[in-house]
Enzyme design. Sequence first.
Site: not given
Length: 315
Positions: A33, A114, A184, A214, A216
């Site tokens: 974003v 999200c 993620h 995905n 860290d």
Amino acid sequence: MIGDITEAKECQRKDPMDLFRSGQVVKICAPMVRYSKLAFRTLVRKYSCDLCYTPMIVAADFVRSAKARDSEFTTNKGDHPLIVQFAAKEAQVLCDAARIVCPFADGIDLNCGCPQRWAMAEGYGACLINKPELVKDMVRHVQNQIDNPKFSVSIKIRIHEDLKRTVDLCQKAEAAGVSWITVHGRSIEERHQPVHYDAIKTIKQSMSIPVVANGDIKTLKDAENVHQLTEADGIMVARGLLANPAMFAGYEETPFKCIQDWVDIALEHGTPFTCFHHHLMYMMERITSKQEKKVFNVLSSTSAVLDYLNDHYGV
């Protein structure tokens, strides 16, 4: 909507799947974003980033409003391969959005990851991991309605506490024709807890399409370690690239050349001051003292920032 629209249309189309077929680990800039906009994508592409995503765009607004299209999506002929990420909850709305960007991008991605409260409340983002049939339907619709065989349709997900449910979701998406899946490695509730790389590996072993890891990944060494741990076909990075846009090129910290490149690109693109400044704050986090940060972070104009960089770093 699109910087140099005809130029973008005439550019060499790229098939993102070719990256995954290359046998190399695909290096990817995440949808962020406010941050993964055209100017920043231009910067990371100079430093060995293979594939870039736009920030998440709400498909319904994008389809409905020309103003949303103009503000949310800009590209140019060098901005490839490019994936446009959408938040959507209805198959036809996602298809309509995909049709609008198809001439200018190389694929779309459905956001199923999200965890923000507003997205979940609207039925977007991570709540979709609990609706595998809907995800399957959305993927299938886009695959059926976009007649460009090189246009990819991917999804980005978080994991369930019960990993069997995540594997089931991924297999349903694969059956519907999804091009690849980005995982993620955290659940919806997890924010800063360690990433479950073992879960990503389990998902990878259950699929025959590419899987992207995905979560860290802050350095190129991290990326290599995560590839070893997960066997993923690609590595997607968010904050690590904000802090060091040159990380995929092997730099331990942001080189001054990269800061200079950002200044040049941002000015050329007419990047708003706040965005221009924030990127520099991230890039210089590791290379400035506490005292320097106090001064730099409160500068309030482009000219003040340029003078500071020139006086202190010769940039």
